[in-house]
Scaffold this motif. Sequence first.
Motif, PDB file in Angstrom:
ATOM      1  N   HIS A   9     -28.946 -48.604 -19.857  1.00 14.01           N
ATOM      2  CA  HIS A   9     -29.057 -48.041 -18.510  1.00 14.01           C
ATOM      3  C   HIS A   9     -30.492 -48.037 -17.993  1.00 14.01           C
ATOM      4  N   CYS A  10     -31.456 -47.661 -18.827  1.00 10.53           N
ATOM      5  CA  CYS A  10     -32.844 -47.561 -18.362  1.00 10.53           C
ATOM      6  C   CYS A  10     -33.603 -48.883 -18.457  1.00 10.53           C
ATOM      7  N   CYS A  74     -32.263 -43.658 -23.063  1.00 14.36           N
ATOM      8  CA  CYS A  74     -31.096 -43.277 -22.250  1.00 14.36           C
ATOM      9  C   CYS A  74     -29.842 -43.031 -23.092  1.00 14.36           C
TER      10      CYS A  74
END
Length: 133
Positions: A9-10, A74
């Motif tokens: 995600h990050c 994340c």
Amino acid sequence: MTEIHGSCHCGQVRFRLARAPREARTCNCSLCSRRNAIMATVPLEELTLDTPWEALSEYRWNTGVARHFFCPTCGIYTFHQRRSDPTQYGVNATCLEDFDISTLEISHGTAGPEMSVTEEAHRQGRSGPVVSD
């Protein structure tokens, strides 16, 4: 062949696949059922990690054969080296960029509970859940 890119995600964990996967599976072991991932089947040699291995977190449990990798920032599970076939990665299909997971042939695993070892002697000193009788 077109490479397929993937990330957490990050964006700290980035990887690419040599080609688009064609099949995937779900699993009903205690870990996979909790993370609810659709895991695309990828031979080890077809995944290239663009992030240094040291930047990933790894989780092993039970026998310690399967190696589950995730982002320490994340927390997203990105892929794992399978216990059932250590020549393959299971890649979190939802981490693949610009890839339609509806194109995958998905099988649903039912042997997850049998993948847990009940005898402490077979667990090689690994932490994690033990199935009680």
